[in-house]
Design a protein around this motif. Structure first.
Motif, PDB file in Angstrom:
ATOM      1  N   LEU A  19     142.432  30.073  13.667  1.00  0.00           N
ATOM      2  CA  LEU A  19     143.582  29.221  13.390  1.00  0.00           C
ATOM      3  C   LEU A  19     143.183  27.748  13.415  1.00  0.00           C
ATOM      4  CD1 LEU A  19     146.510  28.549  12.965  1.00  0.00           C
ATOM      5  CD2 LEU A  19     146.953  29.042  15.368  1.00  0.00           C
ATOM      6  N   VAL A  20     142.271  27.404  14.340  1.00  0.00           N
ATOM      7  CA  VAL A  20     141.839  26.006  14.430  1.00  0.00           C
ATOM      8  C   VAL A  20     141.276  25.563  13.075  1.00  0.00           C
ATOM      9  CG1 VAL A  20     140.292  24.385  15.589  1.00  0.00           C
ATOM     10  CG2 VAL A  20     141.361  26.219  16.902  1.00  0.00           C
ATOM     11  N   LEU A  56     143.211  27.344  21.576  1.00  0.00           N
ATOM     12  CA  LEU A  56     143.164  26.192  20.668  1.00  0.00           C
ATOM     13  C   LEU A  56     142.324  25.108  21.317  1.00  0.00           C
ATOM     14  CD1 LEU A  56     146.909  25.811  19.549  1.00  0.00           C
ATOM     15  CD2 LEU A  56     145.031  26.769  18.204  1.00  0.00           C
ATOM     16  N   ALA A  78     148.536  30.001   1.613  1.00  0.00           N
ATOM     17  CA  ALA A  78     148.292  30.126   3.060  1.00  0.00           C
ATOM     18  C   ALA A  78     148.775  31.527   3.433  1.00  0.00           C
ATOM     19  CB  ALA A  78     149.063  29.051   3.822  1.00  0.00           C
ATOM     20  N   GLY A 128     147.233  34.308   4.286  1.00  0.00           N
ATOM     21  CA  GLY A 128     146.516  35.182   5.207  1.00  0.00           C
ATOM     22  C   GLY A 128     145.312  35.896   4.617  1.00  0.00           C
TER      23      GLY A 128
HETATM   24  C1  LIG Z   1     142.943  39.375  17.964  1.00  0.00           C
HETATM   25  C2  LIG Z   1     142.897  38.009  17.347  1.00  0.00           C
HETATM   26  C3  LIG Z   1     142.606  36.935  18.142  1.00  0.00           C
HETATM   27  C4  LIG Z   1     142.546  35.663  17.602  1.00  0.00           C
HETATM   28  N1  LIG Z   1     142.269  34.603  18.412  1.00  0.00           N
HETATM   29  C5  LIG Z   1     142.242  33.365  17.906  1.00  0.00           C
HETATM   30  C6  LIG Z   1     142.083  32.243  18.763  1.00  0.00           C
HETATM   31  O1  LIG Z   1     141.975  32.386  19.968  1.00  0.00           O
HETATM   32  N2  LIG Z   1     142.076  31.006  18.213  1.00  0.00           N
HETATM   33  C7  LIG Z   1     142.234  30.802  16.875  1.00  0.00           C
HETATM   34  O2  LIG Z   1     142.198  29.656  16.436  1.00  0.00           O
HETATM   35  N3  LIG Z   1     142.430  31.851  16.043  1.00  0.00           N
HETATM   36  C8  LIG Z   1     142.448  33.103  16.517  1.00  0.00           C
HETATM   37  N4  LIG Z   1     142.718  34.160  15.698  1.00  0.00           N
HETATM   38  C9  LIG Z   1     142.946  33.919  14.268  1.00  0.00           C
HETATM   39  C10 LIG Z   1     144.365  33.455  13.950  1.00  0.00           C
HETATM   40  O3  LIG Z   1     145.330  34.324  14.477  1.00  0.00           O
HETATM   41  C11 LIG Z   1     144.515  33.351  12.446  1.00  0.00           C
HETATM   42  O4  LIG Z   1     143.453  32.560  11.956  1.00  0.00           O
HETATM   43  C12 LIG Z   1     145.834  32.717  12.033  1.00  0.00           C
HETATM   44  O5  LIG Z   1     146.927  33.487  12.445  1.00  0.00           O
HETATM   45  C13 LIG Z   1     145.867  32.559  10.518  1.00  0.00           C
HETATM   46  O6  LIG Z   1     147.010  31.899  10.146  1.00  0.00           O
HETATM   47  P1  LIG Z   1     147.426  31.819   8.607  1.00  0.00           P
HETATM   48  O7  LIG Z   1     148.697  31.051   8.582  1.00  0.00           O
HETATM   49  O8  LIG Z   1     146.278  31.358   7.792  1.00  0.00           O
HETATM   50  O9  LIG Z   1     147.648  33.332   8.173  1.00  0.00           O
HETATM   51  P2  LIG Z   1     148.755  34.374   8.698  1.00  0.00           P
HETATM   52  O10 LIG Z   1     149.141  34.078  10.091  1.00  0.00           O
HETATM   53  O11 LIG Z   1     148.211  35.710   8.397  1.00  0.00           O
HETATM   54  O12 LIG Z   1     150.007  34.067   7.794  1.00  0.00           O
HETATM   55  C14 LIG Z   1     150.036  34.417   6.439  1.00  0.00           C
HETATM   56  C15 LIG Z   1     151.479  34.578   6.020  1.00  0.00           C
HETATM   57  O13 LIG Z   1     151.515  34.804   4.617  1.00  0.00           O
HETATM   58  C16 LIG Z   1     152.529  35.750   4.338  1.00  0.00           C
HETATM   59  N5  LIG Z   1     152.226  36.365   3.030  1.00  0.00           N
HETATM   60  C17 LIG Z   1     151.199  37.153   2.698  1.00  0.00           C
HETATM   61  N6  LIG Z   1     151.240  37.484   1.393  1.00  0.00           N
HETATM   62  C18 LIG Z   1     152.336  36.866   0.884  1.00  0.00           C
HETATM   63  C19 LIG Z   1     152.922  36.807  -0.418  1.00  0.00           C
HETATM   64  N7  LIG Z   1     152.389  37.440  -1.489  1.00  0.00           N
HETATM   65  N8  LIG Z   1     154.050  36.077  -0.579  1.00  0.00           N
HETATM   66  C20 LIG Z   1     154.624  35.438   0.472  1.00  0.00           C
HETATM   67  N9  LIG Z   1     154.099  35.463   1.714  1.00  0.00           N
HETATM   68  C21 LIG Z   1     152.965  36.152   1.924  1.00  0.00           C
HETATM   69  C22 LIG Z   1     152.467  36.715   5.508  1.00  0.00           C
HETATM   70  O14 LIG Z   1     153.673  37.409   5.683  1.00  0.00           O
HETATM   71  C23 LIG Z   1     152.158  35.770   6.671  1.00  0.00           C
HETATM   72  O15 LIG Z   1     153.315  35.329   7.325  1.00  0.00           O
HETATM   73  C24 LIG Z   1     142.777  35.466  16.217  1.00  0.00           C
HETATM   74  C25 LIG Z   1     143.085  36.547  15.405  1.00  0.00           C
HETATM   75  C26 LIG Z   1     143.153  37.815  15.967  1.00  0.00           C
HETATM   76  C27 LIG Z   1     143.505  38.973  15.085  1.00  0.00           C
END
Ligand SMILES: Cc1cc2nc3c(=O)[nH]c(=O)nc-3n(C[C@H](O)[C@H](O)[C@H](O)COP(=O)(O)OP(=O)(O)OC[C@H]3O[C@@H](n4cnc5c(N)ncnc54)[C@H](O)[C@@H]3O)c2cc1C
Length: 562
Positions: free
Chosen positions: A317-318, A70, A183, A185
Motif C-alpha cells: 500500500l505504501v 505503514l 486503481a 487492484g
Molecule cells: C496479507 C496482506 C498483508 C499486507 N500487508 C501490507 C502492509 O503491511 N503494508 C502495506 O503497505 N501493504 C500491505 N499489503 C498490501 C495492501 O493491502 C495493498 O497493496 C493495497 O490494499 C492495495 O490497494 P489498492 O487500492 O491498489 O487495491 P485494492 O485495495 O485491491 O482496491 C482495488 C479496488 O478496485 C475495485 N475494482 C476492481 N475491479 C474493478 C472494476 N472493473 N470496476 C470498478 N472497480 C473495480 C475493487 O473492488 C477494489 O475496491 C498487504 C496485503 C495483504 C494481502
C-alpha cells in the motif's frame, strides 16, 4: 476462542459515509477502483480542485485482513491527502526483530522515533483508513463516487477516454474523462485493457493471516519467527489486536488452515486461546510483479494494479500511496494548463524503478524469513548475525539503510546535484514549524497544495523578477520562507515560518539557499537564493509551463505581492 467470519466484522468501527453518488457524462479524471489508493488519489485530486469520479464494483469497504504496517512516507502522503492525525488509529512500532529458533535474535531494525514529522513505522487497521479516506473525499466538492459500479471497457480518443460502466442494475453508462486511472487492484481490468501484463515471479507458498484480540501475552513490536518449519511474522496492531501470518506446510489446505481447530492449535503458543477473539482470517498466495509500464496514453495504473509485492516489508500500500502522490499533482497541473502534457511521462520513469526496488527488498526479506532447511537457516541467519558485529553493518540494518531511498535517478527535476544537502529528485524534509499565526504545525502545511519557492533563512522572492514571480504564481506557485527559530522578518511575516527543530537550517540547506519544490514535496530545483529568478524560470521550463512570464505579469500584477 470465538471465531468470526468476514461478514460479522466490526462494522461499528467504520464511520458512516454518504457518498455523493451519480454518474456524470463528462469528468476530468475517472478513477476505477475506490480502494485505499483510489481513495487517496480522489483526495489529492480533490485538493487540487480536479473534477473526479471514482467508481468501485463493490459497495462496501473490503474487510479481509490486508495491509497492517505503514511507514513515515505513507503517513506523510496521507497528510498531504488531507488526513489528520486522529482520523485513523495507529500503534507506533519501536523495533522489528528477527528471531531464529536455533540462534535467537539475529536481526533488528530500530523503528523508534520519527522521520519527516511522522513515526518511522506504525501498524493500523486498513478498513478504518479506507473509511477515513472516503469520509475526507466528501469534503471536496469536485469529487463524486459511484459504488456498485464497475468498469466494463473503454476506448481512448485523442482528447479523452470514453469509458463504459456497468451500473449493476443491468444497465450501462458512458463517461467521457480526460484521464483514466486504474486503481483497480491486483487483477486490474484496466491493466489488461492497456495490454500491460505483469512480469516477475509468483511465490508458491500460501500464508494464513489471522487477526485476533485478547492475546494473553501481547507484544508491542513486530517480530519474524524465522523457523524453516513454519515461519511466522507476528505484530501488534490498534484496538488490542495482533496479527499472525503462518506459512502453510506442503499438503496443508486452505479449508483446513482456516478451520477453528487449526487456528486454535497455531495460536496456542501465545496463550489463552479461550480468551481470544479471532476477528479475521484468510489464506493468501503472495506475488511479486510489476507492470511493464505504468501508463499508456491517457490511462495510468496505480497501486496493486501497477505492482504487487509480498508483504514482508509492509510496502504494498505504501508504494501505491507513493504512486498517488506522484501522479495526482501532475495530472492536476496539466488539466489546469500549468504544465505540458509531457510531464505525465515522468510518472512511469520515476515510480516504476522504486516500486521494483521495494519488491526486490521484500523478496530478500522473504528469503530471510523462509529458509528452506535447517542448514540454510543456520547459514543465512548466522551470517546476518555475524555481519551485525560490525558497527557499520549494524547501522545499515538497524537504521533502515537497507530500505531503497525515494530519490529518482531520472524524471522531472533539474539535473545534477547543487552542492547542498538537498537532492534534486529527492524529498524535501518535513519538520515542525511555527507559522505567522503562532501555531505549531508540520512544515508541509506551510507549503500547502502548491508548487513552492522555499527560502532558507531568506526571502527567496526578493531576487525574482516581477514577471517571473507572476508566472510562477499563475502556475500554482507560492513563496515560503523558513527561518531560524526567533528570526522571522517583519517584511513578509505572512510567509515566514520558524524552523523549530533545525530541519531546514542547517538540516537541509545553508543560509541563503532556495529550492523549488513540487506539490508532492520532491525537490525540482535548488541553488543560491540570489539566483532564485533563474531557478524559477528553469523550473517553469521543466514543467513546460505554457504560462509566459510577461503575459502572467500583465494579466495579474496584483499577484506579485502575494
Ligand atoms: C496479507 C496482506 C498483508 C499486507 N500487508 C501490507 C502492509 O503491511 N503494508 C502495506 O503497505 N501493504 C500491505 N499489503 C498490501 C495492501 O493491502 C495493498 O497493496 C493495497 O490494499 C492495495 O490497494 P489498492 O487500492 O491498489 O487495491 P485494492 O485495495 O485491491 O482496491 C482495488 C479496488 O478496485 C475495485 N475494482 C476492481 N475491479 C474493478 C472494476 N472493473 N470496476 C470498478 N472497480 C473495480 C475493487 O473492488 C477494489 O475496491 C498487504 C496485503 C495483504 C494481502
Amino acid at each position: 476462542m470465538e471465531i468470526q467470519g468476514h461478514s460479522t466484522l466490526r462494522r461499528a468501527e467504520i464511520p458512516d459515509t454518504e457518498p455523493r453518488e451519480g454518474i456524470p457524462p463528462e469528468i476530468d479524471v475517472l478513477i476505477v477502483g475506490y480502494g485505499p489508493v483510489g481513495a487517496a488519489i480522489a483526495n489529492l485530486l480533490g485538493r487540487f480542485g480536479v473534477r473526479v469520479l471514482a467508481v468501485d464494483k463493490d459497495k462496501e469497504i473490503f474487510m479481509a485482513p490486508r495491509a497492517i504496517a505503514l511507514d513515515n512516507e505513507a503517513l506523510r502522503i496521507l497528510q498531504m491527502a488531507g488526513l489528520e492525525d486522529g482520523d485513523f488509529d495507529k500503534v507506533a512500532i519501536p523495533y522489528v526483530r528477527m528471531v531464529s529458533p536455533q540462534l535467537g535474535e539475529f536481526g533488528r531494525i530500530n523503528s523508534l522515533g520519527q522521520i519527516d514529522g511522522h513515526p518511522k513505522l506504525v501498524t493500523f487497521y486498513q478498513p478504518q483508513l479506507e473509511a477515513a479516506l472516503r469520509r475526507r473525499a466528501l469534503e471536496h466538492g469536485s469529487v463524486q463516487t459511484a459504488l456498485g459500479v464497475s468498469l466494463a471497457s473503454f476506448v481512448e480518443r485523442d482528447d479523452a477516454v470514453i469509458a463504459t460502466l456497468d451500473t449493476g442494475d443491468g444497465r450501462t453508462a458512458s463517461v467521457r474523462a480526460r484521464y483514466l486511472i486504474g486503481a483497480d487492484g491486483a487483477s486490474s481490468l484496466v491493466r489488461q485493457l492497456i495490454g500491460q501484463a505483469f512480469t516477475g515471479q509468483t511465490y508458491a507458498e500460501d500464508w494464513l493471516v489471522v487477526d485476533a484480540r485478547g492475546a494473553e501475552r501481547p507484544i508491542d513490536h513486530i517480530e519474524f519467527i524465522c523457523d524453516y518449519r513454519r515461519p511466522v511474522p507476528h505484530m501488534t496492531a490498534p484496538g488490542g489486536r495482533e496479527r499472525w501470518e503462518f506459512m502453510l506446510r506442503p499438503g496443508e489446505t486452505r479449508a483446513e488452515m482456516e478451520g477453528d481447530a487449526k487456528i486454535r492449535e497455531l495460536l496456542a503458543p501465545w496463550g489463552g486461546p479461550a480468551a481470544m477473539t479471532i476477528e479475521r482470517k484468510a489464506v493468501y498466495r503472495f506475488h511479486a510483479r510489476t507492470a511493464k509500464a505504468f501508463s499508456k496514453g491517457r490511462v495510468f495504473l496505480a497501486g496493486d494494479a501497477a505492482h504487487i509485492t509480498p508483504p514482508f516489508v509492509g510496502q504494498g500500500l505504501v508504494a501505491g500511496l507513493r504512486d498517488a502522490a506522484n501522479l495526482s499533482w501532475k495530472i492536476a497541473w496539466v488539466l489546469h494548463g500549468r504544465a505540458a502534457t509531457a510531464i505525465l511521462d515522468s510518472y512511469d520513469v520515476e515510480r516504476r524503478p522504486h516500486a521494483k526496488a521495494m519488491i526486490d527488498l521484500a523478496k530478500f526479506m522473504g528469503r530471510l524469513i523462509m529458509p528452506r532447511s535447517a542448514t540454510v537457516a543456520l547459514l543465512v541467519h548466522g551470517t546476518l548475525r555475524l555481519t551485525r558485529l560490525t558497527a557499520a553493518m549494524r547501522r545499515y540494518f538497524d537504521e533502515l539503510g537497507i530500505k531503497p531511498k525515494n530519490v529518482f535517478a531520472r524524471g522531472l527535476f533539474a539535473p545534477k546535484r547543487s552542492g547542498a544537502k538537498l537532492v534534486r529528485g529527492g524529498p524535501l524534509p518535513q519538520g515542525w514549524v511555527r507559522g505567522p499565526d503562532g501555531a505549531v504545525r508540520r512544515s508541509d502545511e506551510a507549503l500547502g497544495p502548491a508548487l513552492t519557492l522555499v527560502g532558507f533563512g531568506c526571502d527567496p522572492a526578493e531576487p525574482v523578477d516581477a514577471a517571473s514571480l507572476a508566472a510562477f504564481q499563475a502556475c500554482g506557485g507560492r513563496v515560503v520562507q523558513f527561518s531560524h527559530r526567533g528570526q522571522t522578518r517583519p517584511l513578509h511575516r505572512e510567509r515566514c515560518w520558524e524552523d523549530l527543530d533545525g530541519t531546514f537550517l542547517p538540516g537541509a540547506a545553508p543560509l541563503g539557499w532556495a529550492a523549488v519544490v513540487r506539490p508532492d514535496r520532491t525537490v525540482l530545483h535548488d541553488g543560491p537564493a540570489r539566483e532564485a529568478d533563474r531557478l524559477v524560470r528553469e523550473s517553469l521550463a521543466l514543467l513546460g509551463s505554457p504560462i509566459r512570464a510577461e503575459a502572467a505579469y500583465a494579466a495579474a500584477p496584483a499577484a506579485m505581492t502575494a
